[in-house]
Design a protein around this motif. Structure first.
Motif, short mmCIF file in Angstrom:
data_model
loop_
_atom_site.label_atom_id
_atom_site.label_comp_id
_atom_site.label_asym_id
_atom_site.label_seq_id
_atom_site.Cartn_x
_atom_site.Cartn_y
_atom_site.Cartn_z
N GLY A 124 6.06 -10.11 2.63
CA GLY A 124 6.30 -8.69 2.44
C GLY A 124 7.56 -8.44 1.62
O GLY A 124 7.57 -7.63 0.69
N ILE A 125 8.63 -9.16 1.95
CA ILE A 125 9.89 -8.97 1.21
C ILE A 125 9.73 -9.39 -0.24
O ILE A 125 10.23 -8.72 -1.15
CB ILE A 125 11.02 -9.79 1.90
N TYR A 126 8.97 -10.47 -0.46
CA TYR A 126 8.75 -10.92 -1.83
C TYR A 126 8.02 -9.86 -2.63
O TYR A 126 8.38 -9.53 -3.76
CB TYR A 126 7.95 -12.22 -1.81
N LEU A 127 6.96 -9.27 -2.03
CA LEU A 127 6.21 -8.22 -2.73
C LEU A 127 7.12 -7.05 -3.06
O LEU A 127 7.10 -6.52 -4.17
CB LEU A 127 5.05 -7.74 -1.85
N ASP A 128 7.93 -6.64 -2.10
CA ASP A 128 8.81 -5.49 -2.30
C ASP A 128 9.84 -5.75 -3.39
O ASP A 128 10.02 -4.95 -4.30
CB ASP A 128 9.54 -5.17 -0.98
N ARG A 156 10.81 -0.86 -5.78
CA ARG A 156 10.35 0.53 -5.82
C ARG A 156 9.59 0.90 -4.55
O ARG A 156 9.62 2.04 -4.11
CB ARG A 156 9.47 0.74 -7.05
N THR A 157 8.89 -0.07 -3.99
CA THR A 157 8.06 0.23 -2.82
C THR A 157 8.78 -0.06 -1.51
O THR A 157 8.20 0.14 -0.45
CB THR A 157 6.76 -0.58 -2.86
N ALA A 158 10.01 -0.56 -1.59
CA ALA A 158 10.73 -0.90 -0.35
C ALA A 158 10.86 0.34 0.52
O ALA A 158 11.05 1.44 -0.01
CB ALA A 158 12.11 -1.45 -0.69
N PRO A 159 10.75 0.26 1.81
CA PRO A 159 10.53 -0.96 2.61
C PRO A 159 9.09 -1.14 3.06
O PRO A 159 8.86 -1.80 4.06
CB PRO A 159 11.40 -0.67 3.83
N TRP A 160 8.12 -0.56 2.33
CA TRP A 160 6.77 -0.48 2.90
C TRP A 160 6.08 -1.83 3.03
O TRP A 160 5.54 -2.16 4.08
CB TRP A 160 5.90 0.50 2.09
N PHE A 196 7.31 -3.94 5.89
CA PHE A 196 6.76 -3.61 7.22
C PHE A 196 5.31 -4.05 7.34
O PHE A 196 4.89 -4.57 8.39
CB PHE A 196 6.88 -2.11 7.47
N ILE A 197 4.55 -3.85 6.26
CA ILE A 197 3.14 -4.26 6.31
C ILE A 197 3.04 -5.77 6.50
O ILE A 197 2.27 -6.28 7.32
CB ILE A 197 2.40 -3.81 5.03
N GLY A 198 3.89 -6.50 5.75
CA GLY A 198 3.89 -7.95 5.88
C GLY A 198 4.28 -8.38 7.27
O GLY A 198 3.69 -9.30 7.84
N LEU A 199 5.28 -7.69 7.83
CA LEU A 199 5.71 -8.02 9.19
C LEU A 199 4.57 -7.79 10.19
O LEU A 199 4.31 -8.63 11.07
CB LEU A 199 6.92 -7.17 9.57
N ALA A 200 3.86 -6.66 10.00
CA ALA A 200 2.74 -6.36 10.91
C ALA A 200 1.67 -7.43 10.80
O ALA A 200 1.17 -7.94 11.82
CB ALA A 200 2.15 -4.99 10.58
N PHE A 201 1.32 -7.82 9.56
CA PHE A 201 0.31 -8.87 9.39
C PHE A 201 0.79 -10.18 9.97
O PHE A 201 0.02 -10.93 10.56
CB PHE A 201 -0.04 -9.03 7.91
N GLY A 202 2.10 -10.45 9.78
CA GLY A 202 2.65 -11.70 10.33
C GLY A 202 2.52 -11.74 11.83
O GLY A 202 2.10 -12.75 12.41
N ILE A 203 2.85 -10.62 12.50
CA ILE A 203 2.76 -10.59 13.96
C ILE A 203 1.30 -10.74 14.39
O ILE A 203 0.98 -11.48 15.34
CB ILE A 203 3.38 -9.29 14.50
#
Lengths: 240, 83
Positions: free
Chosen positions: B33-37, B44-48, B51-58
């Motif tokens: 997620g951080i890499y994408l952001d 430009r899209t931070a922090p979305w 968070f999405i990556g974190l949700a998928f990771g969990i």
């Protein structure tokens, strides 16, 4: 943090070869003389020569050496067959059993003063893990052809956008957890032993950690092998 | 190895890696997620995406946890039937 004395490094230094003092060297020769490389070769040579010396020719009535190896190999064979079936075991037994023996010996060798575990370097464990990870995908593609992608798609089509990233993340997590777990456990054991040797080596302070170290070494080798077996059999199975 | 010891080591091998796999899945989701952001969309899209990556990771972490449970449940049931 390293062992206070590594005898292969000392011999190599006496021979005039460059032994790196950091984690890795700069030139190729220095990298080849890094402790984890030299001890990897030591473990390889140990396994090769011990097997050659104790086994020699196979006999109908096993002697001492052959008895030991029959016990080890037979036990591993049963263990693999329990977890991934007879056919897969026959196919991949040489590879996984070599991994098991190598990791077990490499873990245990660090308990002897003057030796270090090659597996306490992330390079070694990552190399082992990459081999396992790549080959479990190769097995998947071989068994299912291009249909292997269904393993990452979940049971129904409208769940795909949700399940695809989850499956991919958990697949890459295998890579990370398999390598770092082995590395972390063994490095922790080595570091703790080195510190205790320096602090109170005269009072046998490292002794309890060494006892735990035997357990950790065996269990970590077992975990690595069990997970390898599980990944292989999951790649072979049909998608849900 | 005696029977009890062997079972102990097998249990450790079966369940000892759960914690690390859990953490690794979350870390990979978050890192992706951080890499994408930061790298792909230049912040430009931070922090979305973080968070999405974190949700998928969990979610992936729980999935790998449940996978271990299901796998061993099948095996345990088989063992119970054998007895």
């Amino acid at each position: 943090m390293e062992h206070p004395i590594l005898f292969i490094s000392i011999i190599l230094e006496k021979m005039g070869l460059p032994v790196p003092h950091g984690p890795v060297g700069h030139s190729l020769l220095e990298q080849l003389c890094a402790p984890y490389m030299t001890y990897t070769w030591l473990v390889m040579a140990f396994l090769f020569f011990v097997a050659k010396l104790t086994l020699g020719d196979l006999e109908m009535v096993p002697g001492k050496g052959q008895n030991f190896w029959e016990l080890v190999i037979g036990g591993m064979d049963d263990f693999f067959a329990d977890n991934m079936g007879r056919e897969m075991t026959d196919k991949f037994f040489p590879m996984i059993a070599t991994f098991a023996l190598y990791i077990a010996v490499a873990n245990l060798i660090g308990l002897i003063p003057g030796f270090m575990s090659p597996t306490s370097s992330l390079n070694t464990t990552l190399a082992l893990t990459l081999i396992v990870w790549l080959s479990h995908h190769v097995i998947g593609f071989k068994a299912h052809g291009l249909g292997y992608y269904k393993h990452f798609m979940g049971p129904v089509w409208w769940l795909v956008p949700l399940l695809l990233p989850i499956e991919i993340i958990s697949n890459f997590a295998r890579l990370l957890s398999l390598s770092i777990r082995l590395f972390g456990n063994i490095m922790a054991k080595e570091t703790l032993l080195a510190i205790l040797f320096m602090l109170a080596g005269g009072f046998f302070a490292p002794l309890p950690i060494m006892i735990l170290g035997v357990l950790v070494s065996v269990v970590q080798a077992m975990v690595f092998v069990l997970l390898t077996v599980v990944y292989f059999s999951q790649a072979q199975e049909h998608a849900h | 190895m005696s029977g009890v010891k062997k079972e102990f080591v097998q249990l450790l091998a079966n369940y000892g890696h759960i914690g690390f796999t859990f953490a690794a899945a979350i870390m990979i989701g978050l890192a992706g997620g951080i890499y994408l952001d930061q790298k792909v969309f230049d912040g430009r899209t931070a922090p979305w995406f973080t968070f999405i990556g974190l949700a998928f990771g969990i979610a992936a972490a729980y999935k790998s946890l449940l996978e271990v449970l299901w796998r061993n449940k099948d095996k345990d049931e088989k063992k119970d039937q054998d007895k």
